[in-house]
Design an enzyme around this catalytic site. Structure first.
Site, PDB file in Angstrom:
ATOM      1  CE1 TYR A  11      28.988  25.566  47.632  1.00 22.83           C
ATOM      2  CE2 TYR A  11      30.147  27.505  46.804  1.00 22.83           C
ATOM      3  CZ  TYR A  11      29.269  26.922  47.698  1.00 22.83           C
ATOM      4  OH  TYR A  11      28.678  27.694  48.667  1.00 22.83           O
ATOM      5  CG  ASN A  32      38.617  18.287  34.323  1.00 18.08           C
ATOM      6  OD1 ASN A  32      38.093  18.683  35.367  1.00 18.08           O
ATOM      7  ND2 ASN A  32      39.599  18.957  33.725  1.00 18.08           N
ATOM      8  CB  SER A  34      40.721  19.107  37.482  1.00 20.06           C
ATOM      9  OG  SER A  34      39.884  20.242  37.312  1.00 20.06           O
ATOM     10  CE  LYS A  84      36.225  26.556  42.765  1.00 24.94           C
ATOM     11  NZ  LYS A  84      34.859  26.303  43.256  1.00 24.94           N
ATOM     12  CB  SER A 124      34.206  36.128  38.323  1.00 25.43           C
ATOM     13  OG  SER A 124      34.776  36.646  39.501  1.00 25.43           O
ATOM     14  CB  THR A 126      37.504  38.754  39.545  1.00 24.88           C
ATOM     15  OG1 THR A 126      37.121  37.851  38.504  1.00 24.88           O
ATOM     16  CG2 THR A 126      37.442  38.041  40.883  1.00 24.88           C
ATOM     17  CE1 TYR A 148      38.107  32.300  38.078  1.00 24.55           C
ATOM     18  CE2 TYR A 148      37.949  34.278  39.405  1.00 24.55           C
ATOM     19  CZ  TYR A 148      37.356  33.181  38.823  1.00 24.55           C
ATOM     20  OH  TYR A 148      36.011  32.970  38.977  1.00 24.55           O
ATOM     21  CE  LYS A 152      35.372  32.471  35.599  1.00 25.71           C
ATOM     22  NZ  LYS A 152      34.565  31.326  35.130  1.00 25.71           N
ATOM     23  CG  PHE A 177      29.106  40.298  43.642  1.00 22.97           C
ATOM     24  CD1 PHE A 177      29.831  41.398  44.041  1.00 22.97           C
ATOM     25  CD2 PHE A 177      28.470  40.342  42.404  1.00 22.97           C
ATOM     26  CE1 PHE A 177      29.914  42.533  43.247  1.00 22.97           C
ATOM     27  CE2 PHE A 177      28.546  41.472  41.594  1.00 22.97           C
ATOM     28  CZ  PHE A 177      29.271  42.568  42.024  1.00 22.97           C
ATOM     29  CG  ASN A 197      42.271  28.855  47.058  1.00 22.44           C
ATOM     30  OD1 ASN A 197      43.387  29.242  47.361  1.00 22.44           O
ATOM     31  ND2 ASN A 197      42.067  27.764  46.326  1.00 22.44           N
ATOM     32  NE  ARG A 230      36.262  41.120  48.622  1.00 19.97           N
ATOM     33  CZ  ARG A 230      36.991  42.150  49.040  1.00 19.97           C
ATOM     34  NH1 ARG A 230      36.402  43.177  49.650  1.00 19.97           N
ATOM     35  NH2 ARG A 230      38.299  42.167  48.859  1.00 19.97           N
TER      36      ARG A 230
END
Length: 347
Positions: A11, A32, A34, A84, A124, A126, A148, A152, A177, A197, A230
């Site tokens: 993305y 890859n 995935s 992620k 991130s 996070t 996750y 990071k 963010f 998600n 957020r």
């Protein structure tokens, strides 16, 4: 010379690849697939009318990665590749640690071996865990609350140790963010596997009729309407932040962290209402229990990126909603499932 983009079909990676090509940069992409589709690269090429190399490579396979460096003159790396999903990371933490950290160790070791010491890392927000204050500055305490986020944070510490051991490295740690939106053409966007998600693709899939209703996790937070707040940032603004960071690492040495956000928080309900206003589509929702670990409010202080990188987010929440809806309308089932071999032949 070229910029290597790991996870360049994803993305944020695909949007950044597009902006780099439009800025005149040569790029090489490894992915890859995935959690991405090769169709995104086909769209990047068509939108920019520029050619570029790509390799289907998993960073856990060091030999394949070394071949990419041997076959190309790599000047710098933008590192997106990694798992992620926060919830998934709680369920299968060892997989996240093995993938995200080992892949980065392989990448950095191959970079060092080939004399490439310019790196922009996809980190991130996070890493801040429960924010000690809002807006969040880069000097706030760090303390991720899920596997996750801890991958990071661990990678950030690894990169700091690399710089301490060799100050000729130049590294930018970009703490995102909440990226949402899509390219204004509607041909590049967020195409998650399975049930999304993230909030915006969940909203757009409800709007298009793929999902019946949106689940909102909690409405009893100490916020304007009880739902979580957020800092949502348009993915194109985020991509342009990578170009600014790349320009800096090419000219300097050191390691610096930057928040990439708008500096403004929106609640879940405010985002839904903005989407409904822009699109005219009603979004049914249901309030469910809070998710463990979710914080009430989280938004950035992006001053450092503005001052040191000359970067500022310019797209507003309605732009984000409008572009996300354009993507979903043009791609109701996500990227078309074209045979990979067929697309590879077209490159």
């Amino acid at each position: 010379m070229a910029i290597l983009i790991t996870g360049g079909a994803g993305y944020i990676g695909s949007h950044t690849a597009l902006e780099l090509l439009q800025a005149g940069q040569d790029i090489v992409i490894v992915d890859n697939f995935s959690n991405s589709k090769i169709t995104s690269l086909y769209e990047v090429r068509n939108l920019t009318e520029r050619e570029f190399k790509f390799y289907e490579v998993d960073l856990l396979n060091r030999g394949d990665l070394e071949a990419v460096f041997q076959e190309n003159q790599i000047d710098a790396v933008i590192h997106f590749a990694g798992l992620k999903a926060v919830g998934e990371s709680v369920s299968i933490p060892l997989f996240y640690y093995q993938n995200n950290i080992t892949a980065t160790l392989n990448l950095c070791d191959v970079m060092k071996k080939n004399g490439v010491k310019k790196l922009v890392f996809s980190s991130s927000a996070t890493v801040y865990g429960i924010p000690e204050r809002n807006p969040i500055t880069e000097e706030c305490l760090l303390g991720a609350m899920n596997p996750y986020g801890r991958t990071k944070l661990m990678i950030e510490e690894i990169l700091r140790d690399i710089y301490i051991s060799d100050p000729s490295w130049s590294i930018s740690l970009l703490r995102y963010f909440n990226p949402i939106g899509a390219h204004e053409s509607g041909r590049l966007g967020e195409d998650p596997n399975g049930i999304p998600n993230n909030l915006m693709p969940y909203i757009t899939q409800v709007a298009i009729g793929k999902l019946q209703e949106l689940q909102i996790f909690g409405n009893d937070y100490p916020t304007v309407d009880g739902t979580g707040v957020r800092d949502y940032i348009h993915v194109v603004d985020l991509a342009l932040g990578h170009l600014r960071a790349l320009g800096q690492v090419m000219e300097t040495t050191g390691i610096e962290a930057y928040n990439l956000g708008t500096g403004k928080g929106y609640s879940v309900l405010e985002l839904i209402y903005a989407f409904e206003k822009v699109t005219g589509v009603h979004i049914p929702y249901k309030i469910v229990d809070r998710r463990p670990g979710d914080v009430a409010v989280c938004y950035a202080d992006p001053t450092k990126a503005r001052v040191e990188l000359g970067w500022k987010a310019v797209k507003g929440i309605e732009d984000m909603c409008r572009d996300a809806w354009m993507w979903q309308q043009m791609n109701p089932n996500g990227y078309k499932l074209t045979e990979k071999k067929e697309l590879i032949k077209k490159f």
